[in-house]
Scaffold this motif. Structure first.
Motif, PDB file in Angstrom:
ATOM      1  N   GLY A  36      -6.849  -1.534  -2.850  1.00  0.00           N
ATOM      2  CA  GLY A  36      -8.088  -1.937  -2.207  1.00  0.00           C
ATOM      3  C   GLY A  36      -8.713  -0.921  -1.275  1.00  0.00           C
ATOM      4  O   GLY A  36      -9.701  -1.223  -0.610  1.00  0.00           O
ATOM      5  N   LEU A  37      -8.151   0.277  -1.193  1.00  0.00           N
ATOM      6  CA  LEU A  37      -8.697   1.294  -0.291  1.00  0.00           C
ATOM      7  C   LEU A  37      -9.490   2.338  -1.068  1.00  0.00           C
ATOM      8  O   LEU A  37      -9.165   2.664  -2.208  1.00  0.00           O
ATOM      9  N   SER A  38     -10.501   2.875  -0.436  1.00  0.00           N
ATOM     10  CA  SER A  38     -11.303   3.947  -1.028  1.00  0.00           C
ATOM     11  C   SER A  38     -10.544   5.271  -0.924  1.00  0.00           C
ATOM     12  O   SER A  38      -9.560   5.379  -0.180  1.00  0.00           O
ATOM     13  N   ASP A  39     -11.029   6.272  -1.629  1.00  0.00           N
ATOM     14  CA  ASP A  39     -10.431   7.603  -1.519  1.00  0.00           C
ATOM     15  C   ASP A  39     -10.441   8.074  -0.072  1.00  0.00           C
ATOM     16  O   ASP A  39      -9.456   8.624   0.420  1.00  0.00           O
ATOM     17  N   ALA A  95       4.147   4.266   5.193  1.00  0.00           N
ATOM     18  CA  ALA A  95       2.971   3.653   4.571  1.00  0.00           C
ATOM     19  C   ALA A  95       2.573   2.369   5.297  1.00  0.00           C
ATOM     20  O   ALA A  95       1.378   2.072   5.415  1.00  0.00           O
ATOM     21  N   ASP A  96       3.545   1.620   5.797  1.00  0.00           N
ATOM     22  CA  ASP A  96       3.238   0.410   6.572  1.00  0.00           C
ATOM     23  C   ASP A  96       2.339   0.752   7.760  1.00  0.00           C
ATOM     24  O   ASP A  96       1.316   0.108   7.986  1.00  0.00           O
ATOM     25  N   VAL A 119      -5.406   2.097   8.982  1.00  0.00           N
ATOM     26  CA  VAL A 119      -6.654   2.184   8.220  1.00  0.00           C
ATOM     27  C   VAL A 119      -7.492   0.921   8.390  1.00  0.00           C
ATOM     28  O   VAL A 119      -8.674   0.975   8.692  1.00  0.00           O
ATOM     29  N   ASP A 120      -6.866  -0.249   8.156  1.00  0.00           N
ATOM     30  CA  ASP A 120      -7.672  -1.480   8.165  1.00  0.00           C
ATOM     31  C   ASP A 120      -6.990  -2.683   8.791  1.00  0.00           C
ATOM     32  O   ASP A 120      -7.470  -3.806   8.665  1.00  0.00           O
ATOM     33  N   GLY A 121      -5.863  -2.448   9.455  1.00  0.00           N
ATOM     34  CA  GLY A 121      -5.186  -3.549  10.144  1.00  0.00           C
ATOM     35  C   GLY A 121      -4.263  -4.375   9.271  1.00  0.00           C
ATOM     36  O   GLY A 121      -3.591  -5.272   9.763  1.00  0.00           O
ATOM     37  N   THR A 122      -4.187  -4.068   7.966  1.00  0.00           N
ATOM     38  CA  THR A 122      -3.323  -4.823   7.070  1.00  0.00           C
ATOM     39  C   THR A 122      -1.860  -4.527   7.370  1.00  0.00           C
ATOM     40  O   THR A 122      -1.461  -3.373   7.489  1.00  0.00           O
ATOM     41  N   VAL A 123      -1.079  -5.594   7.514  1.00  0.00           N
ATOM     42  CA  VAL A 123       0.356  -5.442   7.752  1.00  0.00           C
ATOM     43  C   VAL A 123       1.132  -6.214   6.688  1.00  0.00           C
ATOM     44  O   VAL A 123       0.602  -7.095   6.030  1.00  0.00           O
ATOM     45  N   GLY A 124       2.406  -5.894   6.568  1.00  0.00           N
ATOM     46  CA  GLY A 124       3.266  -6.556   5.605  1.00  0.00           C
ATOM     47  C   GLY A 124       3.066  -5.999   4.213  1.00  0.00           C
ATOM     48  O   GLY A 124       2.179  -5.210   3.950  1.00  0.00           O
ATOM     49  N   ALA A 125       3.960  -6.392   3.340  1.00  0.00           N
ATOM     50  CA  ALA A 125       3.837  -5.902   1.949  1.00  0.00           C
ATOM     51  C   ALA A 125       4.053  -7.089   1.035  1.00  0.00           C
ATOM     52  O   ALA A 125       4.986  -7.318   0.414  1.00  0.00           O
TER      53      ALA A 125
END
Length: 168
Positions: A35-38, A155-156, A162-168
């Motif tokens: 879901g991330l851009s280049d 990577a976590d 980058v966007d605040g996303t945590v967990g996998a």
């Protein structure tokens, strides 16, 4: 497209367990990039580090290539991004794209899977020129698994930055 990640087998032999954990960690790295851009994938962590998610993907392509193709399969080939065997080159993703990095990584993962499947057993002995030592395929698979574990931890933090996303 969302990455599918299957857990490792809960009841299996040693080889299947190692395969399962490797594939789990490979998928985890891909999930961290979903879901991330280049531009977002190239976003670097805090100075002075130049580490980025795309740099990690490129680095893991080099790890797969080195351990499975160069060490286990004894192929006389350069690294993907450096003909001088300079592993730091892969971390520089300032001009890299998702397509370029992921295509290279996926090619190396497929080579690694094929080489491992074709090996007679985990007891196959190979020689690492870099380490100057003989070792088994078991050690190679374990080492690569540990590389993924360490870098998936990075990577976590990178994804969260980058966007605040945590967990996998």
């Amino acid at each position: 497209m969302a990455t599918e990640r299957l857990g490792p087998p809960l009841i299996a032999g040693e080889r299947e367990t190692l395969r399962g954990f490797l594939d789990f960690h490979r998928a985890t790295l891909a999930l961290k990039c979903d879901g991330l851009s280049d531009e977002e994938l190239r976003q670097q962590s805090m100075p002075p580090s130049t580490l980025s998610l795309l740099g990690l993907v490129r680095h893991m392509a080099e790890v797969e290539r080195t351990w499975f193709r160069i060490v286990v399969n004894r192929e006389d080939i350069p690294l993907v991004w450096s003909d001088q065997r300079d592993y730091q080159v892969a971390y520089d993703a300032t001009k890299a794209t998702r397509t370029e990095a992921f295509d290279a990584w996926q090619r190396e993962v497929e080579h690694a899977r094929r080489i491992e499947r074709e090996a007679e057993s985990l007891d196959v002995v190979v020689h690492s020129e870099r380490w100057g030592k003989d070792m088994t395929l078991r050690l190679v698979m374990t080492h690569v698994l540990l590389e993924y574990g360490r870098h998936n931890g990075h990577a976590d933090f990178l994804r969260e930055g980058v966007d605040g996303t945590v967990g996998a």
